[in-house]
Design an enzyme around this catalytic site. Structure first.
Site, mmCIF file in Angstrom:
data_model
loop_
_atom_site.group_PDB
_atom_site.id
_atom_site.type_symbol
_atom_site.label_atom_id
_atom_site.label_comp_id
_atom_site.label_asym_id
_atom_site.label_seq_id
_atom_site.Cartn_x
_atom_site.Cartn_y
_atom_site.Cartn_z
ATOM 1 N N ALA A 20 -65.445 -97.982 14.164
ATOM 2 C CA ALA A 20 -66.106 -96.683 14.293
ATOM 3 C C ALA A 20 -66.116 -96.031 12.919
ATOM 4 C CB ALA A 20 -65.361 -95.813 15.303
ATOM 5 N N MET A 21 -67.276 -95.960 12.276
ATOM 6 C CA MET A 21 -67.389 -95.465 10.904
ATOM 7 C C MET A 21 -68.051 -94.086 10.907
ATOM 8 S SD MET A 21 -68.461 -98.955 8.864
ATOM 9 C CE MET A 21 -68.252 -98.183 7.252
ATOM 10 N N SER A 22 -67.255 -93.063 10.616
ATOM 11 C CA SER A 22 -67.765 -91.690 10.608
ATOM 12 C C SER A 22 -68.334 -91.282 9.260
ATOM 13 C CB SER A 22 -66.637 -90.719 10.962
ATOM 14 O OG SER A 22 -65.661 -90.702 9.931
ATOM 15 N N VAL A 25 -63.182 -91.235 4.627
ATOM 16 C CA VAL A 25 -62.343 -92.213 3.929
ATOM 17 C C VAL A 25 -61.530 -93.067 4.903
ATOM 18 C CG1 VAL A 25 -60.466 -90.547 3.582
ATOM 19 C CG2 VAL A 25 -60.656 -92.525 2.068
ATOM 20 N N ASP A 26 -61.053 -92.476 6.003
ATOM 21 C CA ASP A 26 -60.175 -93.210 6.919
ATOM 22 C C ASP A 26 -60.889 -94.395 7.567
ATOM 23 O OD1 ASP A 26 -58.096 -91.383 6.416
ATOM 24 O OD2 ASP A 26 -58.858 -90.017 7.943
ATOM 25 N N SER A 27 -62.015 -94.133 8.212
ATOM 26 C CA SER A 27 -62.713 -95.227 8.888
ATOM 27 C C SER A 27 -63.291 -96.221 7.893
ATOM 28 C CB SER A 27 -63.818 -94.671 9.792
ATOM 29 O OG SER A 27 -64.746 -93.893 9.056
ATOM 30 N N LEU A 46 -71.984 -93.073 14.896
ATOM 31 C CA LEU A 46 -72.659 -92.270 15.903
ATOM 32 C C LEU A 46 -73.246 -91.024 15.256
ATOM 33 C CD1 LEU A 46 -70.030 -92.397 18.806
ATOM 34 C CD2 LEU A 46 -71.941 -93.961 18.345
ATOM 35 N N CYS A 114 -64.524 -85.126 22.993
ATOM 36 C CA CYS A 114 -65.300 -86.095 22.216
ATOM 37 C C CYS A 114 -64.663 -87.480 22.303
ATOM 38 C CB CYS A 114 -65.388 -85.638 20.769
ATOM 39 S SG CYS A 114 -66.397 -86.708 19.720
ATOM 40 N N GLY A 138 -60.156 -94.976 12.721
ATOM 41 C CA GLY A 138 -59.324 -94.438 11.654
ATOM 42 C C GLY A 138 -58.342 -93.384 12.098
ATOM 43 N N CYS A 210 -66.105 -80.216 14.303
ATOM 44 C CA CYS A 210 -67.084 -80.671 13.316
ATOM 45 C C CYS A 210 -68.406 -79.922 13.410
ATOM 46 C CB CYS A 210 -67.319 -82.169 13.476
ATOM 47 S SG CYS A 210 -67.963 -82.664 15.085
#
Length: 366
Positions: A20-22, A25-27, A46, A114, A138, A210
């Protein structure tokens, strides 16, 4: 040995995994670590909202520049990457539910909704549809195998632990999820991003809500539910009028700022909200003391009944309590407990479940 050696990718090497790439930096680091370990990585981002429509601030996630950042990271790593439009689902399941909760006089936790709906239900199903054997995120939590299977534990870094927001995760979901950053501190994750040469290495952390621009959640609520911007009374515990307000949704239990009341010997706080009557109830700080709470929608990840440590806000220190059925009784009265918040129970570092606070019981009612 690199900083991320605490997570063992051995079982996933050579297998397809979804990340899951937002765009943060974490993902991005999770995707890089998985690729380095020899996984067949598919990045999924997403698109959750139109950042122009919601006026989200820089440092939010899942819109605009964040999607471009995720694409850039995927291109650098040489992995497949998909962007999935989930705006309609996110609006209904998270943003509108957020507004409805304030309309009921509650204090919602939208990140929980979410994770419960869009991320750990819809995204998880999408990952499975892509043939992935696991979904990696992440989040700063740990998945530890116990006698009964996968368990959810706090992240090792208390300053970044996100377990409070993941209490709705089911046992079946835990079987499929992986959290490679749970044993790391944020500084270590940034060092990993620098090691991989990722453009997001110094990118600011995303904000909890967010889709709320500038911290003005009331503006989002009023945009969706304009009828809530209606004047009403601020009253004391006996129902006597003390002043006026411009909408119950602008107040939360424990709030002091914004109460337009003068001439009192001691400071007054919001101690309750009567949304049906459009009234804000104010009282002294002592009236905020809560002895117990009635719970709704519990999700057990272990044996909940009995003595537990519980958090009623993400940044609150765990407090001793007793969980019995739908009742949570605190060992010592707590302040700032409000309907709509989550109560998350722990034994040691393990999350054993959670529930939504439906009603609070003040000390004065016992």
């Amino acid at each position: 040995m690199n900083d991320a050696a605490t997570f063992d990718f051995t079982a996933l090497a050579g297998r397809r995994v979804a990340v899951a790439m937002s765009g943060g930096v974490d993902s991005s680091v999770v995707a890089a670590l998985a690729a380095e370990a020899g996984c067949d990585v598919v990045g999924v981002t997403l698109q959750l909202y139109d950042s122009g429509a919601t006026a989200a601030r820089p440092g939010a996630c899942c819109a605009g520049a964040d999607i471009r950042d995720a694409r850039a990271v995927a291109a650098r790593l040489g992995i497949a990457h998909y962007v999935v439009d989930m705006e309609a689902r996110f609006r209904k399941a998270v943003i509108e539910a957020f507004a409805d909760s304030y309309a009921r006089g509650q204090t919602p936790v939208p990140c929980v909704e979410c994770n419960k709906t869009v991320k750990f239900t819809d995204l998880l199903e999408l990952a499975q549809g892509l043939g992935a054997e696991a979904l990696l995120t992440g989040h700063y939590v740990q998945r530890i195998m116990g006698p009964g299977g996968a368990e959810l534990h706090r992240g090792l870094d208390p300053a970044k632990d996100q377990s409070y927001f993941l209490w709705t995760t089911t046992r079946a979901q835990l079987d499929y999820l992986r959290f490679p950053l749970g044993g790391l501190a944020k500084a270590a994750v940034r060092r990993e991003a620098e090691r991989f040469g990722l453009s997001v290495a110094a990118k600011p952390d995303s904000q909890d809500i967010c889709f709320v621009g500038g911290g003005d959640y009331a503006a989002i609520v009023e945009k969706l539910r304009p009828e809530l911007a209606m004047p009403g009374d601020i009253v004391d515990q006996a129902g006597r009028r003390l002043g006026g307000h411009n909408g119950v949704h602008r107040f939360t239990v424990g709030q002091r700022r914004g109460l337009d009341i003068g001439g009192h010997a001691e400071p007054l706080y919001v101690i309750g909200l009567d949304a049906a009557a459009n009234r804000v109830i104010a009282g002294p700080r002592s009236a905020l003391a809560v002895a117990a709470a009635r719970l709704e929608g519990a999700n057990p990840l272990g044996s909940l009944d009995g003595e537990v440590m519980v958090k009623v806000r993400s940044l609150a220190a765990p407090a001793a309590a007793r969980w019995e059925g739908d009742m949570l009784t605190f060992a010592m009265p707590l302040l700032g407990v409000a309907p709509g918040q989550a109560a998350v129970a722990y034994r040691g570092s393990r999350v054993i479940g959670g529930a939504t606070i439906g009603k609070t019981i003040p000390v004065s009612m016992l």
